[in-house]
Design an enzyme around this catalytic site. Structure first.
Site, short mmCIF file in Angstrom:
data_model
loop_
_atom_site.label_atom_id
_atom_site.label_comp_id
_atom_site.label_asym_id
_atom_site.label_seq_id
_atom_site.Cartn_x
_atom_site.Cartn_y
_atom_site.Cartn_z
CG ASN A 183 24.45 61.39 32.66
OD1 ASN A 183 24.51 62.30 33.46
ND2 ASN A 183 23.73 60.32 32.88
CG ASP A 184 21.69 58.57 30.63
OD1 ASP A 184 22.91 58.56 30.56
OD2 ASP A 184 21.04 57.82 31.41
CB SER A 218 17.59 58.24 32.65
OG SER A 218 18.76 58.91 32.28
CD GLU A 276 23.16 52.26 33.82
OE1 GLU A 276 23.23 52.67 34.99
OE2 GLU A 276 23.89 52.69 32.92
C1 FRU Z 1 22.87 55.75 32.43
C2 FRU Z 1 22.53 56.09 33.86
C3 FRU Z 1 21.07 55.74 34.16
C4 FRU Z 1 20.74 56.70 35.27
C5 FRU Z 1 21.51 57.92 34.87
C6 FRU Z 1 21.99 58.75 36.04
O1 FRU Z 1 23.96 56.44 31.93
O2 FRU Z 1 23.40 55.44 34.76
O3 FRU Z 1 20.85 54.40 34.49
O4 FRU Z 1 19.38 56.95 35.37
O5 FRU Z 1 22.62 57.49 34.11
O6 FRU Z 1 22.49 59.97 35.61
#
Ligand code: FRU
Length: 496
Positions: free
Chosen positions: A41-42, A102, A219
């Site tokens: 993800n991020d 993240s 976030e």
């Molecule tokens: C955003 C999020 C962040 C978190 C991460 C967990 O997509 O929810 O807030 O740190 O993904 O994977």
């Protein structure tokens, strides 16, 4: 026996190597950052460090559906061609038992330093957890050790809920600053800290907060100065859809305004979505040595269908984009110019007048850049015009991208795109220069990124057409439109 960080990294890396052999190619992207296999993800820790660009990302190396999150890692000499590096962070220490969430990267006395959130489950059934902020560092930019006295911030402010994550750290004059995504009484907010040494942090208060309309949680905040303005980029959750706006499950956007480092007050305008497509979230930026503010987003959305999961992987990052503030005070995003290095086999077309649907005979593929410029003025009678991309041979499968003259909107329609989610996104053009609509497309195996009129509107979306759907059409509806130019290039693969 509890395994130490090194052992957990080794175990994760070998699971990833095995998983890599099982990955199917069908939707694998050609020029976007992805993990070798399994979930991402991020984007995290974006930095130009010792002459190279580093990108990390949230990664679960054991499964394509996600799980305890690690940090994956790639680097590049030119922001175009990338190489995979070993997994940088694995969770499982007492301060990040259940995930390395993240965060960001800075150079600290020559060490590549990562600041991230440690996720710790307290009670799985009750869904209670504790989040703390942690630090890890590396001499060689490849192997990372967590700081022995982690966490660097162990408690959230008194009025905070346990949602306390995603540190973005930067240097200003003699101090380090950090913004964090946070929540108070069911309202999202961004909070500010500062520090002299990256290890001891002082709470400085609230930088921005939801008034209710901006949702229940913010976030992945990022805060920076750009073209004389201060920009807070973040991903709010819980904004209700309103006309064409806020249609995705979660949003990503920005506030611009004035900030004073003395008073810590940020006076800002309205929230604006940065990308108007379906799949853009948790964007993070960094400043490069040419003074450019470069941003990369996660090219997916939480809880949406990801057909590539069946193929042993999930998730990708957008191409790097340069951020600017335009004369109206809005942010624009444009593909960084280095990406022109990927171009091969140019095809140029000038049909001049388009009426109805015209297949682009010499343009075929699933890894392309296309620039099409339309004239809004001269002899235009069409009320809609644009391109159908990734069309099947018979034209029934396609993704429609067009400008609607009456509505003054760009429209992205993925209802006929193939597998995955459908839907339509619309975005109003705030201004039109020279009566031209320039559509700049980056099309990859399972994605499309559209930049309109030099980044005034950007629409990013995953699409999952049949691998054989490689045709393109230009079209007009309701009359004629002049196509000034159309250029197309095949784009190279970035993993060399
Ligand atoms: C955003 C999020 C962040 C978190 C991460 C967990 O997509 O929810 O807030 O740190 O993904 O994977």
């Amino acid at each position: 026996m509890v395994k130490n960080h090194k052992e957990r990294l080794k175990e994760a890396q070998s699971a990833l190597e095995k998983a890599r052999e099982q990955v199917k190619d069908r939707y694998r992207l050609n020029y976007h950052i992805m993990a070798p296999a399994n979930w991402i993800n991020d984007p995290n820790g974006l930095i130009q460090w010792k002459g190279e660009y580093h990108v990390f990302y949230q990664h679960h190396p054991y499964d394509s559906k996600g799980g305890p999150i690690h940090w994956g890692h790639v680097k590049s000499k030119d922001l175009v061609y990338w190489e995979h590096l070993p997994i940088a962070l694995a969770p499982g220490d007492e301060f990040d038992k259940n995930g390395c969430f993240s965060g960001s990267a800075v150079d600290h006395d020559g060490r590549l330093t990562l600041i991230y959130t440690g996720h710790n489950v307290l009670d799985e059934v009750a869904d209670t957890f504790k989040k703390v902020q942690c630090l890890a560092e590396s001499q060689d930019g490849i192997h990372f050790s967590k700081w022995e006295h982690n966490p660097i911030i162990s408690v959230s402010p008194e009025d905070s809920s346990p949602h306390f994550r995603d540190p973005k750290v930067w240097r200003f004059r003699d101090k380090w600053y950090m913004v964090l995504g946070n929540q108070t009484n069911g309202l999202g907010r961004v909070i500010l800290y500062n520090s002299e040494d990256l290890k001891n942090w002082r709470y400085q208060g609230v930088l921005a907060q939801s008034d209710g309309k901006l949702g229940y949680m913010f976030e992945c905040p990022d805060f920076f100065e750009l073209d004389g303005k201060f920009v807070l980029l973040f991903s709010p959750q819980g904004i209700k859809p309103e006309g064409d706006l806020y249609q995705n499950l979660y949003q990503n956007g920005y506030l611009t305004g004035e900030f004073d480092y003395e008073t810590k007050q940020f006076h800002h305008g309205e929230f604006i979505e940065l990308d108007k497509g379906f799949d853009f979230y948790a964007a993070q930026s960094f400043l490069d040595d040419k003074g450019r503010r470069i941003v990369i987003g996660w090219m997916n959305m939480w809880e949406s269908k990801m057909p590539e999961q069946e193929d042993g992987w999930a998730g990708a990052l957008t191409i790097p984009r340069e951020l600017k503030v335009n004369s109206e005070g809005f942010l624009t995003m444009e593909p960084i110019e280095e990406l022109q290095k990927l171009r091969k086999d140019r095809v140029s077309i000038s049909y001049s007048t388009i009426k109805g649907i015209k297949r682009l005979e010499n343009i075929k593929g699933d890894s392309l850049e296309i620039v099409a410029e339309f004239d809004l003025n001269e002899k235009r009678t069409a009320n809609r015009f644009g391109l159908n991309v990734r069309c099947s041979e018979d034209g029934s499968e396609k993704t429609l991208i067009y400008f609607d003259v009456e509505e003054n909107k760009m429209i992205l329609d993925r209802n006929y795109s193939g597998q995955g989610e459908g839907g339509i996104r619309k975005a109003k053009l705030n201004r039109i220069d020279d009566n031209k609509i320039k559509m700049h497309f980056f099309i990859d195996r399972s994605s499309i990124e559209l930049f309109v009129n030099n980044g005034e509107i950007v629409m990013t979306s995953r699409i999952y057409p049949d691998p054989e759907s490689k045709f393109f059409e230009v079209f007009s509806e309701g009359g004629e439109v002049k196509l000034i130019t159309l250029d197309s290039w095949t784009l190279d693969n970035i993993w060399n």
